[in-house]
Scaffold this motif. Structure first.
Motif, PDB file in Angstrom:
ATOM      1  N   UNK A  19      -1.751   2.691   2.888  1.00 34.70           N
ATOM      2  CA  UNK A  19      -2.647   3.499   3.748  1.00 34.70           C
ATOM      3  C   UNK A  19      -3.982   4.142   2.830  1.00 34.70           C
ATOM      4  N   UNK A  20      -3.371   4.832   1.735  1.00 33.94           N
ATOM      5  CA  UNK A  20      -4.349   5.470   0.706  1.00 33.94           C
ATOM      6  C   UNK A  20      -5.324   4.349   0.370  1.00 33.94           C
ATOM      7  N   UNK A  21      -4.736   3.270  -0.270  1.00 31.46           N
ATOM      8  CA  UNK A  21      -5.344   2.296  -0.777  1.00 31.46           C
ATOM      9  C   UNK A  21      -6.506   1.780   0.191  1.00 31.46           C
ATOM     10  N   UNK A  22      -5.874   1.554   1.217  1.00 23.69           N
ATOM     11  CA  UNK A  22      -6.850   1.063   2.423  1.00 23.69           C
ATOM     12  C   UNK A  22      -8.008   1.973   2.679  1.00 23.69           C
ATOM     13  N   UNK A  23      -7.681   3.198   3.042  1.00 22.38           N
ATOM     14  CA  UNK A  23      -8.616   4.234   3.231  1.00 22.38           C
ATOM     15  C   UNK A  23      -9.598   4.389   1.872  1.00 22.38           C
ATOM     16  N   UNK A  24      -9.057   4.184   0.760  1.00 20.36           N
ATOM     17  CA  UNK A  24     -10.102   4.362  -0.356  1.00 20.36           C
ATOM     18  C   UNK A  24     -11.022   3.096  -0.667  1.00 20.36           C
ATOM     19  N   UNK A  25     -10.576   2.092  -0.148  1.00 20.42           N
ATOM     20  CA  UNK A  25     -11.583   1.059  -0.042  1.00 20.42           C
ATOM     21  C   UNK A  25     -12.390   0.808   0.921  1.00 20.42           C
ATOM     22  N   UNK A  26     -12.125   1.592   2.398  1.00 17.23           N
ATOM     23  CA  UNK A  26     -13.158   1.590   3.397  1.00 17.23           C
ATOM     24  C   UNK A  26     -14.015   2.575   3.056  1.00 17.23           C
ATOM     25  N   UNK A  27     -13.570   3.877   2.351  1.00 14.44           N
ATOM     26  CA  UNK A  27     -14.689   5.070   2.032  1.00 14.44           C
ATOM     27  C   UNK A  27     -15.775   4.451   1.191  1.00 14.44           C
ATOM     28  N   UNK A  28     -15.371   3.575   0.077  1.00 10.84           N
ATOM     29  CA  UNK A  28     -16.264   2.975  -0.858  1.00 10.84           C
ATOM     30  C   UNK A  28     -17.054   2.075  -0.052  1.00 10.84           C
ATOM     31  N   UNK A  29     -16.599   1.261   0.982  1.00 13.40           N
ATOM     32  CA  UNK A  29     -17.548   0.497   1.686  1.00 13.40           C
ATOM     33  C   UNK A  29     -18.385   1.633   2.407  1.00 13.40           C
ATOM     34  N   UNK A  30     -18.018   2.483   3.111  1.00 13.15           N
ATOM     35  CA  UNK A  30     -18.559   3.464   3.926  1.00 13.15           C
ATOM     36  C   UNK A  30     -19.971   3.951   3.218  1.00 13.15           C
ATOM     37  N   UNK A  31     -19.695   4.446   2.090  1.00 11.60           N
ATOM     38  CA  UNK A  31     -20.482   5.038   1.122  1.00 11.60           C
ATOM     39  C   UNK A  31     -21.813   4.373   0.766  1.00 11.60           C
ATOM     40  N   UNK A  32     -21.435   2.824   0.705  1.00 14.13           N
ATOM     41  CA  UNK A  32     -22.482   1.847   0.495  1.00 14.13           C
ATOM     42  C   UNK A  32     -23.252   1.413   1.937  1.00 14.13           C
ATOM     43  N   UNK A  33     -22.552   1.238   2.832  1.00 18.91           N
ATOM     44  CA  UNK A  33     -23.128   0.807   3.904  1.00 18.91           C
ATOM     45  C   UNK A  33     -23.782   1.714   4.750  1.00 18.91           C
ATOM     46  N   UNK A  34     -23.345   3.189   5.019  1.00 19.24           N
ATOM     47  CA  UNK A  34     -23.989   3.858   5.975  1.00 19.24           C
ATOM     48  C   UNK A  34     -24.902   4.765   5.205  1.00 19.24           C
TER      49      UNK A  34
END
Length: 98
Positions: free
Chosen positions: A19-34
């Protein structure tokens, strides 16, 4: 190269995504996308970070594939106990679904 070098003729299994790895990947995506038109992160990124922190507190080392409705229900219960409004809980839930 890994396949040829392995003794079994198969690729080694990768460790399961947590779960931590998945959320880390999503946060990196969110920081670039939003981002705003000026290039700054939006408030959605900050909200995502809060949701990720809360979920990681509970389930960081669990396999991401096991994050199902019962575990999400526990997170919702925790947010309700923190006296968050229904709309805040629902917003966090929609972010968690993303």
């Amino acid at each position: 190269a890994e396949l040829r070098a392995s003794a079994t003729g198969r690729l080694p299994k990768a460790p399961p995504l947590t779960v931590a790895g998945l959320l880390d990947a999503y946060l990196k995506h969110a920081a670039r996308y939003y981002r705003t038109p000026a290039g700054r992160p939006t408030s959605h990124v900050c909200t995502c970070q809060g949701v990720a922190a809360a979920v990681c507190e509970l389930y960081a080392h669990r396999p991401a594939a096991g994050l199902g409705p019962l575990l999400v229900k526990d997170a919702l219960r925790r947010w309700a106990n923190q006296r968050l409004t229904r709309s805040q809980c629902n917003r966090r839930l929609s972010i968690l679904k993303q």
